[in-house]
Design an enzyme around this catalytic site. Sequence first.
Site, PDB file in Angstrom:
ATOM      1  N   LYS A  51       0.852  -1.200   0.000  1.00  0.00           N
ATOM      2  CA  LYS A  51       0.000   0.000   0.000  1.00  0.00           C
ATOM      3  C   LYS A  51       0.884   1.244   0.000  1.00  0.00           C
ATOM      4  CE  LYS A  51      -1.887   2.480   3.172  1.00  0.00           C
ATOM      5  NZ  LYS A  51      -1.713   3.774   2.489  1.00  0.00           N
ATOM      6  N   GLY A  53       6.639   4.680   8.610  1.00  0.00           N
ATOM      7  CA  GLY A  53       5.761   5.830   8.785  1.00  0.00           C
ATOM      8  C   GLY A  53       6.057   6.496  10.106  1.00  0.00           C
ATOM      9  N   SER A  54       5.077   7.207  10.612  1.00  0.00           N
ATOM     10  CA  SER A  54       5.299   7.971  11.838  1.00  0.00           C
ATOM     11  C   SER A  54       5.272   7.052  13.062  1.00  0.00           C
ATOM     12  CB  SER A  54       4.223   9.035  11.978  1.00  0.00           C
ATOM     13  OG  SER A  54       2.968   8.408  12.087  1.00  0.00           O
ATOM     14  N   THR A  55       5.882   7.500  14.133  1.00  0.00           N
ATOM     15  CA  THR A  55       5.891   6.712  15.370  1.00  0.00           C
ATOM     16  C   THR A  55       4.468   6.561  15.913  1.00  0.00           C
ATOM     17  OG1 THR A  55       8.175   7.277  15.861  1.00  0.00           O
ATOM     18  CG2 THR A  55       6.813   6.660  17.734  1.00  0.00           C
ATOM     19  N   GLU A  65       9.764   0.967  10.830  1.00  0.00           N
ATOM     20  CA  GLU A  65      10.753   2.028  10.598  1.00  0.00           C
ATOM     21  C   GLU A  65      10.010   3.332  10.835  1.00  0.00           C
ATOM     22  OE1 GLU A  65      13.811   1.391  10.014  1.00  0.00           O
ATOM     23  OE2 GLU A  65      13.826  -0.627   9.170  1.00  0.00           O
ATOM     24  N   CYS A 118      13.247  10.679   7.444  1.00  0.00           N
ATOM     25  CA  CYS A 118      13.203  10.138   8.800  1.00  0.00           C
ATOM     26  C   CYS A 118      14.543  10.320   9.505  1.00  0.00           C
ATOM     27  CB  CYS A 118      12.791   8.679   8.774  1.00  0.00           C
ATOM     28  SG  CYS A 118      13.781   7.718   7.633  1.00  0.00           S
ATOM     29  N   GLU A 142       9.646  15.518  16.261  1.00  0.00           N
ATOM     30  CA  GLU A 142       9.947  15.428  14.827  1.00  0.00           C
ATOM     31  C   GLU A 142       9.074  16.429  14.057  1.00  0.00           C
ATOM     32  OE1 GLU A 142       8.626  12.000  12.428  1.00  0.00           O
ATOM     33  OE2 GLU A 142      10.724  11.815  11.814  1.00  0.00           O
TER      34      GLU A 142
HETATM   35  P1  NAD Z   1       2.021   7.948   8.543  1.00  0.00           P
HETATM   36  O1  NAD Z   1       2.373   7.122   9.709  1.00  0.00           O
HETATM   37  O2  NAD Z   1       0.922   8.909   8.647  1.00  0.00           O
HETATM   38  O3  NAD Z   1       1.638   6.997   7.301  1.00  0.00           O
HETATM   39  C1  NAD Z   1       2.502   5.989   6.846  1.00  0.00           C
HETATM   40  C2  NAD Z   1       1.692   4.981   6.072  1.00  0.00           C
HETATM   41  O4  NAD Z   1       0.788   4.342   6.957  1.00  0.00           O
HETATM   42  C3  NAD Z   1       0.827   5.573   4.956  1.00  0.00           C
HETATM   43  O5  NAD Z   1       0.808   4.677   3.854  1.00  0.00           O
HETATM   44  C4  NAD Z   1      -0.548   5.651   5.613  1.00  0.00           C
HETATM   45  O6  NAD Z   1      -1.608   5.657   4.686  1.00  0.00           O
HETATM   46  C5  NAD Z   1      -0.544   4.390   6.444  1.00  0.00           C
HETATM   47  N1  NAD Z   1      -1.463   4.389   7.593  1.00  0.00           N
HETATM   48  C6  NAD Z   1      -2.061   5.432   8.186  1.00  0.00           C
HETATM   49  N2  NAD Z   1      -2.816   5.004   9.246  1.00  0.00           N
HETATM   50  C7  NAD Z   1      -2.654   3.665   9.304  1.00  0.00           C
HETATM   51  C8  NAD Z   1      -3.172   2.659  10.185  1.00  0.00           C
HETATM   52  N3  NAD Z   1      -3.973   2.935  11.207  1.00  0.00           N
HETATM   53  N4  NAD Z   1      -2.781   1.383   9.961  1.00  0.00           N
HETATM   54  C9  NAD Z   1      -1.930   1.086   8.951  1.00  0.00           C
HETATM   55  N5  NAD Z   1      -1.443   1.996   8.083  1.00  0.00           N
HETATM   56  C10 NAD Z   1      -1.800   3.268   8.262  1.00  0.00           C
HETATM   57  O7  NAD Z   1       3.391   8.632   8.111  1.00  0.00           O
HETATM   58  P2  NAD Z   1       3.636   9.655   6.932  1.00  0.00           P
HETATM   59  O8  NAD Z   1       3.165  10.981   7.378  1.00  0.00           O
HETATM   60  O9  NAD Z   1       3.124   9.101   5.644  1.00  0.00           O
HETATM   61  O10 NAD Z   1       5.238   9.603   6.844  1.00  0.00           O
HETATM   62  C11 NAD Z   1       6.055  10.387   7.604  1.00  0.00           C
HETATM   63  C12 NAD Z   1       6.632   9.598   8.769  1.00  0.00           C
HETATM   64  O11 NAD Z   1       7.330   8.453   8.308  1.00  0.00           O
HETATM   65  C13 NAD Z   1       7.630  10.392   9.580  1.00  0.00           C
HETATM   66  O12 NAD Z   1       7.370  10.278  10.944  1.00  0.00           O
HETATM   67  C14 NAD Z   1       8.958   9.744   9.249  1.00  0.00           C
HETATM   68  O13 NAD Z   1       9.947   9.898  10.208  1.00  0.00           O
HETATM   69  C15 NAD Z   1       8.576   8.350   9.005  1.00  0.00           C
HETATM   70  N6  NAD Z   1       9.567   7.680   8.151  1.00  0.00           N
HETATM   71  C16 NAD Z   1      10.405   6.766   8.717  1.00  0.00           C
HETATM   72  C17 NAD Z   1      11.373   6.153   7.955  1.00  0.00           C
HETATM   73  C18 NAD Z   1      12.315   5.145   8.558  1.00  0.00           C
HETATM   74  O14 NAD Z   1      12.895   4.363   7.814  1.00  0.00           O
HETATM   75  N7  NAD Z   1      12.483   5.105   9.850  1.00  0.00           N
HETATM   76  C19 NAD Z   1      11.491   6.462   6.620  1.00  0.00           C
HETATM   77  C20 NAD Z   1      10.625   7.398   6.066  1.00  0.00           C
HETATM   78  C21 NAD Z   1       9.651   7.993   6.859  1.00  0.00           C
END
Ligand code: NAD
Length: 496
Positions: A180, A233-235, A255, A289, A390
């Site tokens: 996804k 994604g986000s923490t 991650e 990130c 962050e």
């Molecule tokens: P997000 O957590 O909002 O979304 C990430 C993904 O999760 C998206 O595809 C989103 O649609 C999906 N999602 C949302 N709610 C969900 C749920 N309840 N269950 C499952 N999936 C769900 O993050 P974002 O705003 O898209 O990305 C930014 C974040 O990602 C930042 O915090 C960044 O630090 C982190 N990030 C981490 C790394 C790493 O390798 N550590 C790399 C890139 C980004």
Amino acid sequence: MTIATVPTAHQLIGGAWVEAASGATYIDENPATGAALAAVPESSAHDVALAVGAARTAFEHGKWATMPASRRAKILYKIAQRIGERADELALLEVRDNGKTIATAKGELGAIVETFEFYAGAATKNYGETLPGPMPTYVAYTTREPVGVVGAIVPWNFPLLLASWKVAPALAAGCTIVLKPAPTTPLTALELGKIALECGLPEGVLNIVTGSTRELGQAIVDHPGIDKIAFTGSTVTGKLVAASAAKTVKRVTLELGGKSPSIVFDDADVEAAVAGALYGIYYNAGQTCEARSRVLLHEKIADAFIAAFVERAKKLVVGNPEDPKTHIGAISVREQFEKITSYCAIGAGEGATRLLGGEPAPVAAGLAGGMFWSATAFEARPDHRIAREEIFGPVASFMRFRDEADAVALANDSEYGLSASVWTQNLGRAHRVAKALRSGTVAINTPYAVFPGVPFGGYKQSGYGREQASETMRLYSETKSVLIYTGEKPINPYGV
Ligand code: NAD
């Protein structure tokens, strides 16, 4: 482009390019211009169930999981090659979907090719072990088997790169996948699906579902037909994912976010440290990130460093992502732009000193519909929110330290632990500090720390599991222990 002329994208389920079952779509936009790019399937839990069904069938009844690893490797190599051939076109598509600069996107395409090549090699090296027999009459060994159906959920900041970090090892291990992409950046993931099919990936092995709602990702995490979730994604979302996945005891790798430091000692090559720290925070408009969003400076060199940093940061070009001379492209999503705006106000409100930026960047008229933020820096205190939370934008927080112990304490004073850069000419100090930092990656005298073959992942609330490495293969595998009794006398524990 008006919405009426926007092309319609399709998602990939069971080898077929299909609409959402409901027929619904949403509009995906270019964040640099506001122009509509594509009408994308607006999927629901129903579409997820279809995709999981296809992935499950391909896993249990298809040939992928049991195919010799060398044949899987050949398909992965072909995918790498085809991505390489289409690199310029895919980079431009990524730029239009995400708003990142063309220079950044081209660099990512190179890394994506190398990621598929790396895992093509790793596919044939997912070794088990021959174990010391637990008794003289036993032979014991382990094998690695694919973990099953993987739900891969990726964010918008490196859309195709982070998809490849999950898809390539999952395929190498023999898994099948429901991928996804993030709502705002689905287009390159869909191209990856086309390339994979062209290169001979069997139908149903890679499925890609699109949609704009959080419920879609949740449906993947909840579905009992999925064995492992690979999430970036986000923490905040990562914690929800881990809690939901626990209900069906899925394997999970996370991650997540970061608040990574650049640590500059008084024995550093300050010119090099300034150049590295600039890149560390402003690369990908800070939507990274591992962005080095905290710049920790020894008090002796802090004033000179800040003056040089600010002078050079003013030379960075913010604007048209498609111009190769641009350093900082668009902010990719509306909520992110609002978050950066609000954190700059919080920084000013809590008494941090604004040194640079802190406002939307002026851009050419053709980009008036886009979202651009100027290179920003504050001098902050360690307890300021802008120095702890962050922001995920081009916002640096400078802080000063007295000595090495103080620097390490300040760097480790974070709920995150993803990455760190250390700038010093002292070899002993470089190793001491690398050991003392609670961080998944430590880069000495360089802002570049992410390469295929080098484990990448977090300590603390930056997540768990490592991507990009040989050990990643284990995270897409189950270990099976096989025990063979070799004694002449049959075992008869009850003696009856
Ligand atoms: P997000 O957590 O909002 O979304 C990430 C993904 O999760 C998206 O595809 C989103 O649609 C999906 N999602 C949302 N709610 C969900 C749920 N309840 N269950 C499952 N999936 C769900 O993050 P974002 O705003 O898209 O990305 C930014 C974040 O990602 C930042 O915090 C960044 O630090 C982190 N990030 C981490 C790394 C790493 O390798 N550590 C790399 C890139 C980004």
